[in-house]
Design an enzyme around this catalytic site. Structure first.
Site, PDB file in Angstrom:
ATOM      1  N   ARG A  82      14.180  -0.299 -26.926  1.00 50.70           N
ATOM      2  CA  ARG A  82      13.768  -0.676 -27.994  1.00 50.70           C
ATOM      3  C   ARG A  82      14.950  -0.145 -28.807  1.00 50.70           C
ATOM      4  O   ARG A  82      14.539   0.389 -30.128  1.00 50.70           O
ATOM      5  CB  ARG A  82      12.521  -0.039 -28.669  1.00 50.70           C
ATOM      6  CG  ARG A  82      11.376  -0.781 -28.050  1.00 50.70           C
ATOM      7  CD  ARG A  82      11.290  -2.321 -28.039  1.00 50.70           C
ATOM      8  NE  ARG A  82      10.144  -2.754 -27.383  1.00 50.70           N
ATOM      9  CZ  ARG A  82      10.459  -3.151 -26.114  1.00 50.70           C
ATOM     10  NH1 ARG A  82      11.644  -3.120 -25.527  1.00 50.70           N
ATOM     11  NH2 ARG A  82       9.437  -3.725 -25.161  1.00 50.70           N
ATOM     12  N   SER A 109       4.175  -2.939 -32.403  1.00 49.53           N
ATOM     13  CA  SER A 109       4.065  -1.485 -31.993  1.00 49.53           C
ATOM     14  C   SER A 109       4.719  -0.760 -33.174  1.00 49.53           C
ATOM     15  O   SER A 109       5.981  -0.629 -33.319  1.00 49.53           O
ATOM     16  CB  SER A 109       4.781  -1.120 -30.585  1.00 49.53           C
ATOM     17  OG  SER A 109       4.003  -1.971 -29.675  1.00 49.53           O
ATOM     18  N   GLU A 129       9.170   2.973 -33.818  1.00 49.78           N
ATOM     19  CA  GLU A 129       9.925   1.826 -33.650  1.00 49.78           C
ATOM     20  C   GLU A 129      10.502   1.107 -34.619  1.00 49.78           C
ATOM     21  O   GLU A 129      11.409   0.280 -35.074  1.00 49.78           O
ATOM     22  CB  GLU A 129       9.132   1.011 -32.780  1.00 49.78           C
ATOM     23  CG  GLU A 129       9.933  -0.167 -32.060  1.00 49.78           C
ATOM     24  CD  GLU A 129       9.042  -0.862 -31.117  1.00 49.78           C
ATOM     25  OE1 GLU A 129       8.140  -0.328 -30.060  1.00 49.78           O
ATOM     26  OE2 GLU A 129       8.749  -2.204 -30.861  1.00 49.78           O
TER      27      GLU A 129
END
Ligand SMILES: Cc1cc2nc3c(=O)[nH]c(=O)nc-3n(C[C@H](O)[C@H](O)[C@H](O)COP(=O)(O)OP(=O)(O)OC[C@H]3O[C@@H](n4cnc5c(N)ncnc54)[C@H](O)[C@@H]3O)c2cc1C
Length: 314
Positions: A174, A222, A292
């Protein structure tokens, strides 16, 4: 001053809105207005926009589908740049696919399904754009962007352009490392494999998501990266935080790593929930979760761990 710059940007071939509300463009449905919301339909226009912004010392925030962005209630200073027109298209060339940085991935996956373009499992169900997916090295149970990316075309601050191989982007879980201020104009991805198998895996993956994630609520997917060896959702749930609510921002009772807007939440409330979750998990589990989600716009501070954000207060 703003109107003068808007006129120059229009002269460069861009569509420009002054004081443009952004909340309706974001997955969380929050955030204030952009000083200048600039939509560029071609690479040359992006280059000119970056040149004008650099001359005027204006910050530029590239905006995809804002499916991974928490935009401040106070909005975003400078230029918010959206890629449109031919920069949102995709075309196949043998085993390669050229995808514009502004291409919507949900639409791309539908197009791929119809046209028989295999291999896009790593992007299945990700509601962002190709540019945002490169920046985030987005991924699913079926892989990540790094598995299929060949190279990217970028525009650089000041307006220069370059093609960078995937190996130059330090693609990790990510995250990626693009040159400072680069805008992803487009990406070339591999498009190979068995289409029936590809379709079947994507179908199963989407069914799994629908069963386990709050796909019908406003979220940014997320919220935290998974720490090594465990899942952020499990840690958050273990701390009893499912359902924790501030104002209209809530830790989803369905999936603890999703923070949802129940309707009418502010960006400040969403951030307060994210920060409360981080604090509690750090205290009880000794694990500092890394967001994130990126911050954008006029926040006083970024996430407190050096996490990349386009946060500015100018
Ligand atoms: C319901 C839901 C499910 C999700 N599921 C997943 C998933 O399975 N896997 C996953 O990885 N992510 C998932 N996400 C998160 C998100 O979709 C991805 O991170 C996606 O890649 C973000 O793309 P975007 O276009 O929305 O980027 P944005 O949120 O608009 O921007 C993200 C960052 O990229 C920058 N950026 C955007 N476009 C460009 C560009 N062209 N050039 C340079 N910089 C740019 C922005 O400035 C910002 O810093 C999910 C989100 C939601 C809401």
């Amino acid at each position: 001053m703003r109107d003068e710059i808007a006129a120059r940007l229009r002269g460069a071939g861009a569509e420009v809105m002054v004081d443009a509300p952004l909340a309706g463009r974001t997955w969380w449905g929050v955030g204030g207005a952009a000083d200048l919301l600039v939509s560029a339909p071609r690479a040359e226009v992006v280059a000119r926009v970056l040149g004008i912004a650099a001359e005027a010392a204006l910050p530029v925030t590239p905006l995809g589908n804002a499916s991974n962005l928490l935009i401040s209630d106070d909005g975003v200073r400078g230029v918010v740049l959206v890629l449109a027109g031919e920069l949102a298209d995709a075309a196949r060339d043998g085993d390669l696919l050229h995808v514009g940085g502004g291409a919507d991935l949900v639409r791309l996956l539908r197009q791929a399904d119809r046209a028989g373009w295999p291999g896009l499992g790593p992007l299945a169900g990700v509601p962002g754009t190709m540019g945002g997916a490169v920046v985030m090295n987005a991924g699913t149970h079926l892989g990540e962007v790094a598995d299929i990316l060949v190279d990217v075309d970028v525009a650089l601050p000041g307006g220069a352009r370059a093609t960078l191989p995937a190996s130059a982007l330090a693609l990790r879980y990510r995250s990626s490392t693009l040159p400072n201020g680069a805008v992803v104009l487009g990406a070339t991805v591999r498009c190979a494999g068995d289409m029936d198998e590809s379709r079947q895996k994507i179908r199963e993956h989407l069914a799994y998501r629908a069963a386990t994630q709050p796909t019908h609520q406003r979220s940014c997917g997320s919220t935290f990266r998974n720490p090594p060896g465990t899942s952020a959702g499990r840690l958050i749930e273990g701390c009893g935080l499912k359902g924790f609510t501030i104002g209209a921002a809530q830790v989803s009772p369905k999936h603890a790593n999703f923070v949802v807007n129940l309707g009418g939440a502010t960006a400040a409330e969403l951030r307060a929930v994210v920060e409360h979750v981080r604090r509690v998990v750090a205290e009880r589990e000794g694990v500092v979760l890394t967001p994130e989600v990126h911050l954008a716009g006029a926040w006083d501070t970024g996430w407190d761990d050096g996490q990349p954000s386009s946060s500015t207060r100018n």
